[in-house]
Design a protein around this motif. Structure first.
Motif, mmCIF file in Angstrom:
data_model
loop_
_atom_site.group_PDB
_atom_site.id
_atom_site.type_symbol
_atom_site.label_atom_id
_atom_site.label_comp_id
_atom_site.label_asym_id
_atom_site.label_seq_id
_atom_site.Cartn_x
_atom_site.Cartn_y
_atom_site.Cartn_z
ATOM 1 N N MET A 44 -83.048 101.144 -7.585
ATOM 2 C CA MET A 44 -81.817 101.919 -7.649
ATOM 3 C C MET A 44 -80.871 101.352 -8.707
ATOM 4 S SD MET A 44 -81.116 104.693 -5.857
ATOM 5 C CE MET A 44 -81.612 104.608 -4.124
ATOM 6 N N LEU A 45 -80.828 100.039 -8.858
ATOM 7 C CA LEU A 45 -79.983 99.440 -9.890
ATOM 8 C C LEU A 45 -80.413 99.909 -11.275
ATOM 9 C CD1 LEU A 45 -79.877 95.838 -8.399
ATOM 10 C CD2 LEU A 45 -77.877 97.332 -8.661
ATOM 11 N N ARG A 46 -81.702 99.976 -11.505
ATOM 12 C CA ARG A 46 -82.192 100.443 -12.807
ATOM 13 C C ARG A 46 -81.895 101.921 -13.009
ATOM 14 N NH1 ARG A 46 -87.550 97.347 -11.390
ATOM 15 N NH2 ARG A 46 -87.045 95.259 -12.160
ATOM 16 N N LEU A 47 -82.020 102.706 -11.954
ATOM 17 C CA LEU A 47 -81.676 104.123 -12.042
ATOM 18 C C LEU A 47 -80.200 104.289 -12.410
ATOM 19 C CD1 LEU A 47 -82.504 107.108 -11.633
ATOM 20 C CD2 LEU A 47 -81.853 106.841 -9.219
ATOM 21 N N ALA A 48 -79.348 103.467 -11.806
ATOM 22 C CA ALA A 48 -77.911 103.530 -12.091
ATOM 23 C C ALA A 48 -77.627 103.256 -13.564
ATOM 24 C CB ALA A 48 -77.155 102.529 -11.217
ATOM 25 N N GLY A 49 -78.346 102.311 -14.136
ATOM 26 C CA GLY A 49 -78.138 101.989 -15.534
ATOM 27 C C GLY A 49 -78.816 102.944 -16.484
ATOM 28 N N ARG A 50 -79.957 103.470 -16.074
ATOM 29 C CA ARG A 50 -80.735 104.346 -16.956
ATOM 30 C C ARG A 50 -80.198 105.771 -16.974
ATOM 31 N NH1 ARG A 50 -85.187 103.725 -14.494
ATOM 32 N NH2 ARG A 50 -85.300 105.729 -13.408
ATOM 33 N N GLU A 51 -79.924 106.323 -15.791
ATOM 34 C CA GLU A 51 -79.524 107.724 -15.685
ATOM 35 C C GLU A 51 -78.037 107.912 -15.398
ATOM 36 O OE1 GLU A 51 -81.686 109.954 -16.430
ATOM 37 O OE2 GLU A 51 -83.475 108.694 -16.417
ATOM 38 N N GLY A 52 -77.403 106.887 -14.858
ATOM 39 C CA GLY A 52 -75.984 106.985 -14.534
ATOM 40 C C GLY A 52 -75.124 106.240 -15.536
ATOM 41 N N ASP A 53 -73.847 106.119 -15.201
ATOM 42 C CA ASP A 53 -72.897 105.415 -16.060
ATOM 43 C C ASP A 53 -72.600 104.014 -15.553
ATOM 44 O OD1 ASP A 53 -72.113 107.502 -18.068
ATOM 45 O OD2 ASP A 53 -71.661 108.595 -16.224
ATOM 46 N N GLY A 54 -73.369 103.589 -14.558
ATOM 47 C CA GLY A 54 -73.172 102.265 -14.006
ATOM 48 C C GLY A 54 -73.464 102.253 -12.530
ATOM 49 N N ALA A 55 -73.180 101.123 -11.897
ATOM 50 C CA ALA A 55 -73.538 100.912 -10.500
ATOM 51 C C ALA A 55 -72.324 100.523 -9.678
ATOM 52 C CB ALA A 55 -74.603 99.815 -10.385
ATOM 53 N N ILE A 56 -72.390 100.851 -8.397
ATOM 54 C CA ILE A 56 -71.409 100.417 -7.411
ATOM 55 C C ILE A 56 -72.144 99.533 -6.415
ATOM 56 C CG2 ILE A 56 -69.812 101.147 -5.608
ATOM 57 C CD1 ILE A 56 -69.547 103.810 -7.151
ATOM 58 N N VAL A 57 -71.625 98.346 -6.185
ATOM 59 C CA VAL A 57 -72.296 97.387 -5.303
ATOM 60 C C VAL A 57 -71.304 96.876 -4.270
ATOM 61 C CG1 VAL A 57 -73.976 96.697 -7.055
ATOM 62 C CG2 VAL A 57 -71.806 95.466 -6.896
ATOM 63 N N ASN A 58 -71.825 96.406 -3.169
ATOM 64 C CA ASN A 58 -70.986 95.723 -2.174
ATOM 65 C C ASN A 58 -71.845 94.821 -1.316
ATOM 66 O OD1 ASN A 58 -72.202 97.534 -0.408
ATOM 67 N ND2 ASN A 58 -70.317 98.115 0.606
ATOM 68 N N TRP A 59 -71.185 94.060 -0.458
ATOM 69 C CA TRP A 59 -71.843 93.084 0.406
ATOM 70 C C TRP A 59 -72.747 92.137 -0.389
ATOM 71 C CZ3 TRP A 59 -69.864 91.589 4.600
ATOM 72 C CH2 TRP A 59 -69.172 92.477 5.428
ATOM 73 N N LEU A 60 -72.146 91.549 -1.420
ATOM 74 C CA LEU A 60 -72.854 90.532 -2.183
ATOM 75 C C LEU A 60 -71.865 89.456 -2.611
ATOM 76 C CD1 LEU A 60 -73.719 91.924 -5.755
ATOM 77 C CD2 LEU A 60 -71.743 92.586 -4.420
#
Length: 319
Positions: free
Chosen positions: A166-182
């Motif tokens: 999903m992280l790669r999808l966020a970078g490849r097809e989206g404009d970035g990623a949203i993360v939490n609990w880390l």
């Protein structure tokens, strides 16, 4: 301080309609962003609509809107409406959410979540142009839909992501990623997957749970309950297993056996301290800065208690 300094809205402890002055104060305190969420309280869009009028300089974002609980066309309409209210200041964050929210609460099958968000990203890109969309994807079909009012500036679309796919999808097809609990150290494991497709500046938004100026024992008790509630959800458990956080294994075992009290007690203090930032407000700000240094572009504070006005002032980027 980082260029961006966000906070989760609506602020807890005050009815949404009474938050005008609090929201209006945010830019003067150095806040640049407000990001909503959507679980069992307010929906993701209404607080941002109000904020768009109360504080017209703030950037607005959803973190996140579940990809399953609105149909693709309705989601495009909601996002286009907010993009029109705040041109250039709105970012749409979408994600799979969880089986609890999608299936148990909304009665919608939580099937093939990766395919759903992948296909939704493609649909939204096309819909925001104003073109007529008549297409079929593996996870859904849209027949003959066109936005009646397409946004002059299509909002960036970010994807909630945890593990590499999903992280790669966020970078490849989206404009970035949203993360939490880390933790801030975990960001160093996450960020390269988002930025490996020739997007070194891809945005990474991190919701960071904070308890400023709360005694350590009280903060750990609150944090321990939050960790148990979230990190036993399958998607979050898998994320932390991938990160190698096997010190949570006793918690997972007790939770699976139905021993909720024992599960909460089994969470190490060190884990709580890294996932729920506490201590003096200045120390909390420094701990948030560690996320930025590790690769987060937009830290979004999520206070877990306290009087809202006091908390936003204590954590202000301009103390």
């Amino acid at each position: 301080m980082p260029q961006r300094w966000g906070i989760t809205v609506p602020l807890t402890g005050v009815p949404l309609g009474d938050q005008r002055e609090l929201i209006r104060s945010l830019p003067d305190l150095g806040y640049t962003d407000v990001w909503s969420s959507e679980a069992d309280r307010e929906d993701a869009f209404t607080p941002l609509v109000l904020a768009s009028q109360w504080a017209p300089t703030l950037r607005l974002g959803t973190a996140i809107v579940p990809a399953f609980t609105r149909g693709p066309a309705l989601l495009a309409q909601s996002a286009a409406t907010l993009a029109g209210l705040a041109p250039g200041r709105f970012a749409l964050g979408v994600g799979t959410s969880s089986d609890v929210i999608v299936e148990r609460w909304n009665g919608i099958p939580f099937t093939e979540p990766y395919a759903r968000v992948r296909d939704l990203l493609d649909f939204l890109r096309r819909a925001f142009t104003g073109e007529k969309v008549d297409a079929e994807w593996p996870s859904f079909a849209v027949r003959g839909f066109r936005l009646g009012i397409a946004p002059e500036q299509a909002p960036p679309v970010l994807l909630a992501a945890l593990r590499p796919g999903m992280l790669r999808l966020a970078g490849r097809e989206g404009d970035g990623a949203i993360v939490n609990w880390l933790t801030s150290d975990d960001v160093r494991a996450v960020a390269p997957h988002v930025r490996e497709y020739g997007k070194p500046d891809a945005e990474i938004v991190a919701r960071i749970f904070v308890l400023p100026d709360v005694p350590t024992d009280e903060a750990r008790a609150i944090g321990r309950r939050m960790v148990a509630a979230y990190l036993n959800v399958p998607v979050y458990r898998a994320f932390h297993e991938w990160l190698g956080r096997m010190e949570l294994t006793p918690m997972w075992a007790k939770w699976a056996a139905g021993d909720r009290k024992g599960a909460v007690e089994a969470i190490p203090d060190a884990v709580v301290d890294r996932l729920v930032l506490h201590g003096p407000a200045g120390s909390v700000r420094e701990q948030v800065q560690a996320y930025v240094e590790a690769g987060v572009t937009t830290p979004v504070l999520a206070p877990l208690g306290g009087e809202p006005g006091a908390v936003i002032r204590a954590l202000a980027a301009r103390p």
